[in-house]
Write an enzyme that holds these catalytic residues in place. Structure first.
Site, short mmCIF file in Angstrom:
data_model
loop_
_atom_site.label_atom_id
_atom_site.label_comp_id
_atom_site.label_asym_id
_atom_site.label_seq_id
_atom_site.Cartn_x
_atom_site.Cartn_y
_atom_site.Cartn_z
N THR A 163 0.88 -1.07 0.06
CA THR A 163 0.10 -0.01 0.05
C THR A 163 0.84 1.17 -0.02
O THR A 163 1.95 1.17 0.45
CB THR A 163 -0.82 -0.05 1.41
OG1 THR A 163 -1.78 -1.00 1.14
CG2 THR A 163 -1.52 1.25 1.64
N ARG A 201 -14.11 -7.62 0.06
CA ARG A 201 -13.53 -6.89 1.00
C ARG A 201 -12.98 -5.68 0.93
O ARG A 201 -12.16 -5.44 0.05
CB ARG A 201 -12.33 -8.06 1.50
CG ARG A 201 -11.69 -7.92 2.43
CD ARG A 201 -10.34 -6.90 2.21
NE ARG A 201 -9.43 -7.16 3.41
CZ ARG A 201 -8.26 -6.04 3.64
NH1 ARG A 201 -7.96 -5.38 2.26
NH2 ARG A 201 -7.67 -6.03 4.55
N GLY A 248 -10.35 -2.88 3.26
CA GLY A 248 -9.29 -2.79 4.22
C GLY A 248 -9.64 -1.45 5.17
O GLY A 248 -10.72 -0.74 5.33
N ASP A 249 -8.62 -0.92 5.97
CA ASP A 249 -8.43 -0.04 6.52
C ASP A 249 -8.34 1.31 5.87
O ASP A 249 -8.38 2.47 6.09
CB ASP A 249 -7.37 -0.04 7.63
CG ASP A 249 -5.90 -0.36 7.00
OD1 ASP A 249 -5.93 -1.27 6.05
OD2 ASP A 249 -4.99 0.18 7.34
N THR A 265 -0.04 1.03 6.99
CA THR A 265 -0.19 0.09 5.95
C THR A 265 0.20 -1.34 6.90
O THR A 265 0.75 -1.20 7.75
CB THR A 265 1.09 0.05 4.93
OG1 THR A 265 1.26 -1.04 4.52
CG2 THR A 265 2.44 0.39 5.65
N GLY A 266 -0.74 -2.35 6.34
CA GLY A 266 -0.55 -3.48 7.16
C GLY A 266 -1.72 -4.25 7.05
O GLY A 266 -2.62 -4.16 6.11
N GLY A 322 -5.26 -4.94 7.33
CA GLY A 322 -6.32 -3.93 7.65
C GLY A 322 -7.25 -4.24 8.59
O GLY A 322 -7.78 -3.44 9.43
#
Ligand code: ASP
Length: 341
Positions: free
Chosen positions: A206, A234, A236-237, A257-258, A260
């Protein structure tokens, strides 16, 4: 206006620009955190990442150096990374389970506390631009899927085909991830559990940027293709304000980033800024507590870039590496991938 009034106004303008000249400013960017193993990258690949990160941070920094605003700096830096196939955003976005691409992005303006986000868009070349237009030109904060693209058309966007985002490297990652997923799913009979277990094997990537301009305004933005082999629409964050992106003047700006799902549940970007705001913690301490204590205890992997209203920058991550670069005031850019280099 008489001569004295003219003189006074000229002096005021001069002193305002002199003050702006001394004001701290800076930018930090990331190109994702994850299992970035030194052994798996050739010298040429490392250099390609470093060069692209430097180009992006320089571009954002030069907007700020000229007195431009933090939101513009965030946008131009992210556009460079979205247009590069090296990162999981725009061109080079990861594949969904079904072999397509669904992109998420968000932006927040710390001066106005306005925010814009898009989720699950499939034909937008630079999702961060659309997130900014959602913020500035719609009555909403988050638009998703076909509706977001309909809105894009009203703003004069040209849609791009899904094939624009394709890269061989990401396709191979999908095949690998699907194979591992199938093996784990067969063993555990639980798709969700096997997907969670895959976490560290996902290459993240990301992109994001945070900036402080000479006027003291903070901004943050994040753009992503999400996680490899994601299913069922889906999200994510990255497009979730307070999870993947947050900015508030005089407090902090964060892009994450990671994995989510953890960043949403632990409200990572918002939690870091809340610690700065209500507990008077430094940005370094606040970001470190959330990434290296709270998230680790929970089992969440990833990192953030964060900047405060004085230009202090924190870039903690709890994975092997995080592609990142920072540039403050008149200093040269600092580009890093691992803890030490
Ligand atoms: N946070 C992103 C997501 O969960 C993935 C990433 O940062 O690479 O969608």
């Amino acid at each position: 206006m008489n001569k004295i009034a003219l003189l006074v106004s000229a002096l005021l303008t001069l002193s305002a620009s002199a003050v702006a000249q001394d004001k701290p400013f800076g930018i930090a960017i990331h190109g994702g955190a994850g299992t970035i193993s030194k052994a798996n990258l050739t010298d040429e690949q490392i250099k390609a990442y470093q060069d692209k990160l430097k180009e992006a941070v320089n571009k954002g920094h030069s907007v700020l150096a000229k007195g431009g605003d933090s939101l513009e700096a965030v946008k131009v830096a992210i556009n460079v990374l979205e247009d590069s196939p090296l990162f999981n955003a725009g061109k080079g976005a990861v594949y969904t389970f079904d072999g397509g691409h669904e992109l998420d992005a968000s932006v927040m303006d710390g001066k106005t506390m306005n925010a814009g986000a898009v989720a699950g868009v499939r034909h937008i070349k630079n999702p961060i631009d659309l997130a900014i237009d959602v913020m500035d030109k719609s009555a909403h904060v988050m638009l998703s899927g076909d509706g977001a693209e309909e809105f894009a058309l009203t703003q004069g966007y040209q849609l791009v085909p899904q094939s624009y985002f394709d890269t061989e490297q990401r396709y191979n990652q999908l095949l690998k991830a699907k194979q591992k997923l199938t093996e784990k799913e067969l063993a555990t009979k639980d798709y969700q559990a096997s997907l969670m277990a895959l976490d560290l094997e996902y290459k993240f990537g990301t992109v994001g940027a945070v900036a402080l301009d000479k006027q003291g305004n903070l901004a943050a933005g994040t753009s992503t293709g999400g996680m490899t082999a994601k299913r069922f629409g889906r999200i994510g964050d990255s497009p979730v304000i307070g999870a993947g992106t947050y900015a508030e003047n005089n407090v902090c700006a964060v892009s994450a980033t990671g994995h989510g799902e953890y960043f949403i549940r632990y409200h990572v970007a918002g939690d870091i800024c809340a610690r700065v705001k209500y507990q008077d913690k430094s940005i370094i301490q606040a970001a470190d507590e959330v990434i290296n204590q709270r998230l680790i205890t929970a089992g969440g992997t990833g990192g953030v870039i964060a900047i405060d209203g004085r230009g202090n920058i924190a870039t903690p991550f709890n994975t092997e590496g995080m592609y990142r670069a920072t540039q403050r005031n008149d200093e040269p850019a600092n580009v890093m991938i691992w803890k030490d280099i």
